[in-house]
Design a protein around this motif. Structure first.
Motif, PDB file in Angstrom:
ATOM      1  N   VAL A  74      47.063  44.553  29.194  1.00 33.70           N
ATOM      2  CA  VAL A  74      47.102  43.313  29.984  1.00 33.70           C
ATOM      3  C   VAL A  74      48.500  42.697  29.935  1.00 33.70           C
ATOM      4  O   VAL A  74      48.950  42.089  30.910  1.00 33.70           O
ATOM      5  N   ARG A  77      50.673  44.674  32.439  1.00 36.17           N
ATOM      6  CA  ARG A  77      50.350  44.318  33.822  1.00 36.17           C
ATOM      7  C   ARG A  77      50.885  42.937  34.199  1.00 36.17           C
ATOM      8  O   ARG A  77      51.400  42.744  35.303  1.00 36.17           O
ATOM      9  N   GLY A 154      44.981  38.139  40.878  1.00 30.45           N
ATOM     10  CA  GLY A 154      44.538  39.392  40.277  1.00 30.45           C
ATOM     11  C   GLY A 154      44.889  39.505  38.802  1.00 30.45           C
ATOM     12  O   GLY A 154      44.115  40.041  37.999  1.00 30.45           O
ATOM     13  N   GLU A 157      42.303  37.482  36.963  1.00 27.97           N
ATOM     14  CA  GLU A 157      41.025  38.191  36.958  1.00 27.97           C
ATOM     15  C   GLU A 157      41.063  39.393  36.012  1.00 27.97           C
ATOM     16  O   GLU A 157      40.088  39.674  35.311  1.00 27.97           O
ATOM     17  N   HIS A 158      42.186  40.093  35.997  1.00 23.68           N
ATOM     18  CA  HIS A 158      42.356  41.258  35.132  1.00 23.68           C
ATOM     19  C   HIS A 158      42.233  40.856  33.667  1.00 23.68           C
ATOM     20  O   HIS A 158      41.544  41.530  32.878  1.00 23.68           O
ATOM     21  N   TYR A 161      38.556  40.060  32.873  1.00 22.22           N
ATOM     22  CA  TYR A 161      37.781  41.297  32.778  1.00 22.22           C
ATOM     23  C   TYR A 161      37.960  41.934  31.395  1.00 22.22           C
ATOM     24  O   TYR A 161      36.985  42.310  30.736  1.00 22.22           O
ATOM     25  N   HIS A 162      39.216  42.039  30.966  1.00 25.49           N
ATOM     26  CA  HIS A 162      39.476  42.685  29.680  1.00 25.49           C
ATOM     27  C   HIS A 162      39.061  41.814  28.496  1.00 25.49           C
ATOM     28  O   HIS A 162      38.722  42.344  27.436  1.00 25.49           O
TER      29      HIS A 162
END
Length: 188
Positions: A74, A77, A154, A157-158, A161-162
Motif C-alpha cells: 500500500v 501504491r 482509488g 479505497e485500496h 481494502y487492505h
C-alpha cells in the motif's frame, strides 16, 4: 462560498469551489485511511494495532501475503500515485515494485519504519491532492485512462481494502497464540 449570477438570477457555486470541496473530501479520506475513524471498519493504523515484527512476517493463510508485505504494497501504491500527480509518466509497476521485499533483518525498528513510511505516503498524498486541485484535479494521469481525482479516490479505497485483509490475518495470527485471542482481537 463564491457565488456567480446567471442571467435568470439563480446563484450557483463557482466550479473552482466545487473542486476545492472535493479535494478536501478526498484529502480527508486519504488521511482517515491511515488514522481513522472509518465508518466501515478500522483504518490501516488501527488494523495494525498490536502487530509486532514477528506477527507481521507470519503467513497464517498460505494463499495471502504477510501483513508486512501488505504494508509495503500500500505504501508503494500511494507513493507511485503521488509521483503520477507530479506529472511523472509511470508505467504499471513490476511485481517487485508492486510488492516490495520485506527488509532483512526483520527487526522491530524496521517494522516501525515500514509503518511510518506508509503513514507518510498517505499523508503526502493527502496534501498533494489539495495542492493540485486548482491546477488540474481532473487532468488525466500520464499513461493512464483516469484523472487525478479518480486515482486519489482509488488510493483511499485500496488502503481500506487492505486494512480488511490485515484484520483477517491479525485474527488468524492471534487465534494461534497459546492463550487464545486478546481483548483487542475482539474489537474488529
Amino acid at each position: 462560498m463564491a457565488m456567480i449570477e446567471l442571467p435568470d438570477d439563480k446563484p450557483v457555486r463557482h466550479p473552482e469551489y466545487v473542486y476545492m470541496d472535493y479535494a478536501r473530501h478526498l484529502s480527508g479520506r486519504l488521511r482517515r485511511t491511515i488514522t481513522g475513524p472509518m465508518w466501515h471498519g478500522p483504518s490501516l493504523r488501527e488494523a495494525l494495532d498490536g502487530i509486532n515484527a514477528a506477527d507481521a512476517v507470519e503467513r497464517p493463510i498460505r494463499s495471502m501475503q504477510t501483513i508486512w508485505e501488505i504494508v509495503l504494497h500500500v505504501t508503494a501504491r500511494a507513493e507511485r500515485a503521488r509521483l503520477r500527480m507530479d506529472g511523472l509518466a509511470l508505467d504499471e509497476p513490476t511485481p517487485e515494485e508492486d510488492w516490495p521485499r520485506i527488509p532483512i533483518p526483520c527487526t522491530a525498528a524496521a517494522w516501525e519504519y515500514s509503518q511510518a513510511q506508509m503513514a507518510t505516503a498517505y499523508r503526502s498524498m493527502a496534501v498533494r491532492v489539495c495542492e493540485v486541485m486548482s491546477s488540474g484535479f481532473l487532468k488525466v494521469v500520464e499513461k493512464q485512462s483516469y484523472n487525478i481525482a479518480t486515482m486519489s479516490d482509488g488510493v483511499a479505497e485500496h488502503g481500506a481494502y487492505h486494512a480488511g485483509q490485515i484484520v483477517l490475518l491479525r485474527k488468524e495470527i492471534h487465534s494461534r497464540r497459546p492463550n487464545g485471542a486478546h481483548v483487542t482481537d475482539l474489537l474488529w
